[in-house]
Design a protein around this motif. Structure first.
Motif, PDB file in Angstrom:
ATOM      1  N   GLY A  74      79.734  44.556  80.863  1.00  0.00           N
ATOM      2  CA  GLY A  74      79.249  45.674  80.064  1.00  0.00           C
ATOM      3  C   GLY A  74      78.358  46.647  80.810  1.00  0.00           C
ATOM      4  O   GLY A  74      77.761  47.529  80.191  1.00  0.00           O
ATOM      5  N   LYS A  75      78.252  46.499  82.119  1.00  0.00           N
ATOM      6  CA  LYS A  75      77.433  47.425  82.911  1.00  0.00           C
ATOM      7  C   LYS A  75      78.086  48.802  82.923  1.00  0.00           C
ATOM      8  O   LYS A  75      79.301  48.926  82.872  1.00  0.00           O
ATOM      9  CB  LYS A  75      77.296  46.924  84.355  1.00  0.00           C
ATOM     10  CG  LYS A  75      76.672  45.562  84.496  1.00  0.00           C
ATOM     11  CD  LYS A  75      75.177  45.649  84.521  1.00  0.00           C
ATOM     12  CE  LYS A  75      74.539  44.298  84.719  1.00  0.00           C
ATOM     13  NZ  LYS A  75      74.068  44.055  86.059  1.00  0.00           N
ATOM     14  N   ARG A  76      77.247  49.828  83.004  1.00  0.00           N
ATOM     15  CA  ARG A  76      77.748  51.204  83.023  1.00  0.00           C
ATOM     16  C   ARG A  76      77.001  52.002  84.081  1.00  0.00           C
ATOM     17  O   ARG A  76      75.778  51.909  84.173  1.00  0.00           O
ATOM     18  CB  ARG A  76      77.560  51.876  81.675  1.00  0.00           C
ATOM     19  CG  ARG A  76      78.384  51.223  80.572  1.00  0.00           C
ATOM     20  CD  ARG A  76      78.345  52.018  79.297  1.00  0.00           C
ATOM     21  NE  ARG A  76      78.658  53.407  79.482  1.00  0.00           N
ATOM     22  CZ  ARG A  76      79.887  53.923  79.519  1.00  0.00           C
ATOM     23  NH1 ARG A  76      80.910  53.134  79.403  1.00  0.00           N
ATOM     24  NH2 ARG A  76      80.074  55.216  79.651  1.00  0.00           N
ATOM     25  N   PRO A  77      77.729  52.782  84.873  1.00  0.00           N
ATOM     26  CA  PRO A  77      77.064  53.617  85.877  1.00  0.00           C
ATOM     27  C   PRO A  77      76.305  54.756  85.209  1.00  0.00           C
ATOM     28  O   PRO A  77      76.687  55.223  84.135  1.00  0.00           O
ATOM     29  CB  PRO A  77      78.228  54.152  86.714  1.00  0.00           C
ATOM     30  CG  PRO A  77      79.386  54.153  85.772  1.00  0.00           C
ATOM     31  CD  PRO A  77      79.183  52.965  84.874  1.00  0.00           C
ATOM     32  N   ASP A  78      75.228  55.201  85.858  1.00  0.00           N
ATOM     33  CA  ASP A  78      74.493  56.344  85.332  1.00  0.00           C
ATOM     34  C   ASP A  78      75.182  57.644  85.761  1.00  0.00           C
ATOM     35  O   ASP A  78      76.168  57.627  86.498  1.00  0.00           O
ATOM     36  CB  ASP A  78      73.028  56.311  85.765  1.00  0.00           C
ATOM     37  CG  ASP A  78      72.831  56.382  87.275  1.00  0.00           C
ATOM     38  OD1 ASP A  78      73.736  56.835  88.006  1.00  0.00           O
ATOM     39  OD2 ASP A  78      71.741  55.984  87.736  1.00  0.00           O
TER      40      ASP A  78
END
Length: 115
Positions: A74-78
């Motif tokens: 569930g990680k998301r790049p900024d």
């Protein structure tokens, strides 16, 4: 396998790269949070699955000709990372799966390791 094929397999969200998902072929895959391992072992136009979310991932992908990054757990790049990927033409996906599960799904679908 095309980048487009990764999306339903991994229940992934396309973050960037919609123009390329039908033409970019993925020949192998790698899962790592250690960019030094990616630099040492990755080859052959892979997809990289990682939980590491910082600009170094984009820079490593560029150096190794990685055309697609999948952020796991569930990680998301900024926005800064998305812009960096846009400048370098690297597709970005995000999946809720753990790295182990995501790698297993891709392996079962026929993708080989990149080492």
């Amino acid at each position: 396998m095309l980048v487009r094929d990764l999306i339903p397999l991994l229940d992934a969200e396309l973050i960037y790269g919609s123009d390329d998902i039908d033409i970019r072929e993925i020949h192998s895959g790698c899962g790592s949070d250690m960019m030094s391992d990616v630099l040492a072992f990755v080859k052959d136009q892979p997809v990289l699955l990682t939980g590491l979310c910082n600009p170094q991932v984009i820079r490593t992908a560029e150096m190794m000709d990685i055309m697609c990054l999948v952020f796991v757990r569930g990680k998301r790049p900024d926005e800064k990372m998305i812009e960096l990927a846009r400048e370098r033409g690297i597709c970005l996906l995000a999946t809720p799966h753990t790295m182990f599960t995501a790698c297993g799904i891709l392996y079962k679908a026929g993708l080989v390791g990149g080492a």
